[in-house]
Scaffold this active site. Sequence first.
Site, PDB file in Angstrom:
ATOM      1  N   GLU A  48      85.092 -15.915 -36.758  1.00 42.18           N
ATOM      2  CA  GLU A  48      83.705 -15.883 -36.000  1.00 42.18           C
ATOM      3  C   GLU A  48      83.128 -17.127 -35.851  1.00 42.18           C
ATOM      4  OE1 GLU A  48      85.131 -13.075 -37.222  1.00 42.18           O
ATOM      5  OE2 GLU A  48      85.552 -11.879 -35.692  1.00 42.18           O
ATOM      6  N   PHE A  96      81.450  -8.091 -31.390  1.00 38.90           N
ATOM      7  CA  PHE A  96      80.064  -7.115 -31.987  1.00 38.90           C
ATOM      8  C   PHE A  96      78.848  -7.935 -32.260  1.00 38.90           C
ATOM      9  CE2 PHE A  96      84.063  -4.828 -32.364  1.00 38.90           C
ATOM     10  CZ  PHE A  96      83.693  -3.448 -31.944  1.00 38.90           C
ATOM     11  N   ASP A 125      76.961  -7.311 -34.937  1.00 37.15           N
ATOM     12  CA  ASP A 125      77.029  -7.320 -36.175  1.00 37.15           C
ATOM     13  C   ASP A 125      77.763  -8.666 -36.849  1.00 37.15           C
ATOM     14  OD1 ASP A 125      76.989  -4.169 -36.915  1.00 37.15           O
ATOM     15  OD2 ASP A 125      77.706  -4.715 -34.975  1.00 37.15           O
ATOM     16  N   PHE A 126      78.610  -9.294 -36.119  1.00 38.46           N
ATOM     17  CA  PHE A 126      79.193 -10.392 -36.383  1.00 38.46           C
ATOM     18  C   PHE A 126      78.459 -11.665 -36.361  1.00 38.46           C
ATOM     19  CE2 PHE A 126      83.530  -8.339 -35.429  1.00 38.46           C
ATOM     20  CZ  PHE A 126      83.205  -7.370 -35.965  1.00 38.46           C
ATOM     21  N   HIS A 171      79.624  -2.062 -37.127  1.00 39.20           N
ATOM     22  CA  HIS A 171      79.920  -2.195 -35.826  1.00 39.20           C
ATOM     23  C   HIS A 171      78.903  -1.699 -34.757  1.00 39.20           C
ATOM     24  CE1 HIS A 171      83.645  -3.235 -38.004  1.00 39.20           C
ATOM     25  NE2 HIS A 171      84.314  -3.814 -36.937  1.00 39.20           N
TER      26      HIS A 171
END
Lengths: 327, 315
Positions: A61, A84, A86-87, A130
């Site tokens: 990422e 996502f 979150d990443f 996620h």
Amino acid sequence: MSSEVMGYNAAMGLGLVEEMRRDAEIFVLGQGVATGGWFGAEKGLASEFGLDRVIDCGISEAFEAGLAAGAAIVGMKPVINMGFGDFALIAGDEIYHKLAKWRYMHGLDVPMTAVIIFPIGTMGGAGPEHSSCTEVLGMHFPGLKVVVPSTPEDAKGLMKAALREPNPVLFHSVQGLGWARGEVSTDPEFIVPIGKAATPRQGRDLTIVTYGSMVPRSLEAADTLAGEGIDCEVIDLRSLVPLDWDCVLESVSRTNRAMVVHEAAKTAGPGAEIAAQIQERIFFDLEAPVLRVGGKDFPLPQHSDLEAMSIPSVDAIADTARRLFAI
Amino acid sequence: MPAPDPALLEQMFHRMSVARAIERLMLVHTRERKFSGWWHPGEGQEAAPIGATAALERDDYLWYQGRGSAWAIGKGMAAGLILGDLLGKMNGATRGKGGGVPHWADYSIGVMGEGATLGSVYPLAGGSALASRIRKDGRVSLADFGDGTSARGTFHETMVHAAAWKLPLIYFCENNGLLVGTRLGEVSPTENIADFAKGYGIPGIIVDGQDAVAVYEATREAAARARRGEGPTLIEAKVVRRHGHYAGDPQKYRADDEFDDYRDPVDVLAARLRGNSAERIAQEAEAEVKAAYEEALAAPEPDASVIERDLYHVQ
Ligand SMILES: Cc1ncc(C[n+]2csc(CCOP(=O)(O)OP(=O)(O)O)c2C)c(N)n1
């Protein structure tokens, strides 16, 4: 104007396809994008545009976002599906320093187009790593534009606007709305301007300021409340940076009551800023404190029943509106 | 690979001398005057940037790290823009935003800039290299980094893809053996940074980083390979950091005999020039830097409006 009923992700994908047809500098990169994408928005891209412009990468990422910055700095228009929201934290340096600040730090007033797709929010058991709503990060770190479409048509129109925008855009697609369907303009020149809110419901008694997954829930709550004689206005912000303060303040100065609703965790979420600015700017127009409805300040549970209890329900929105109306 | 022709050698020596004159001046300036942030001296390491940039074309992309000034000077940036910026003046490269950490960019000559979170150059250079592959523009991207920065995850994430996709990318390591005061051997499993290349199936080249011509030749080869579509190369230049990590660093961690075999890159390159041109060029460079410094001292300071400049571009 012609339109077609389609799903949220498909509409986002259509926006991408239309822009890729008109601009050869756009390319798409992410995990599985060449095979159709995890959420289907990239379906058909590789066969139309070839593997030079639709590129699969490994699990990397920071590389993906940093590559977007590097390619955008040299004038290409990367679209990165980060999988996502979150990443964002894995690629924090690349997003909030490189994409956001590169031109600023180097004293350059030049265009830089990049679209980072962050699917955000709960989708039924994706778990605490996620399902996060990370959009507030883009509000806190200056240099990025931040959008969160709540309808298929906005998903298409904002994607097109993002690809014509000379600044990096964090494009938050709402995971919970992935299968939502709606009328979508098929006009290739249809765009939804970044920084313009919509008012999907007009009302006199109070203003619900919301965006993303909470737009349909707020509208549903407003329908219920209408039966009780409470007339809600619902504002769908669509963009968080820039935020359409004119729209929000105009509405609240008319209704004199405001509440903010979002799926993101309540503490230090976008609603904290919105509530603070409303009371700072139009305190004497208010009949009541600005209330907030947000996700619980806990990690999102893996268990989908518990997950559903962790984010604002239609009932919770309606209850807060009743309380606000009664003050 | 052909050696640089005499005209190029002279240009390299001129640019190295400019960078050296800036080094000498900054040591005095940071001691005697107000300075915003820290200056990270690059003296002793100039042959690496000067040799590498001489091997690149004007429109090749350079992503550098922030020690000294020789990368930007080598790629063709004027001393005045750098000194103006170091002094935080409006005539500097960032037009008033400058100070200790360099963020000098001029996209028109391929000076793409510096990221002060070390290790950010890898994916950025990966991005410009991928852009070149898509556009088929024949440009090469170079990511410069220190040995300590080889531990960053972005090093691996980027090279995995660059090697798989055969991107026109050069990883260029300036190995001075020190991460501030920590010796590389204490934090790296390999003796050389170039050893990592094996894992990616790319060439890992070790070069004498005190000799600008050796660096030039290695970089030329790597750039040619990249342009042929054969993929990335990792070059490791063994260099010597002559001063502290930052200007004023007491350097208690250094050994007394560390500089016994020291070869100054300016002398090494001077010996390769014809006749006595070295002395003349060095004098010209010094005069140029002195004039740029005077100009920077006299240039206007930024006002508060600079804080709000360049955040968003309006079309
Ligand atoms: C991501 C990150 N971590 C730490 C630092 C602080 N820092 C600045 S320079 C430096 C040493 C870097 O060592 P090396 O990569 O070997 O380069 P050198 O200083 O020797 O040129 C450190 C730790 C930083 N700027 N960025």
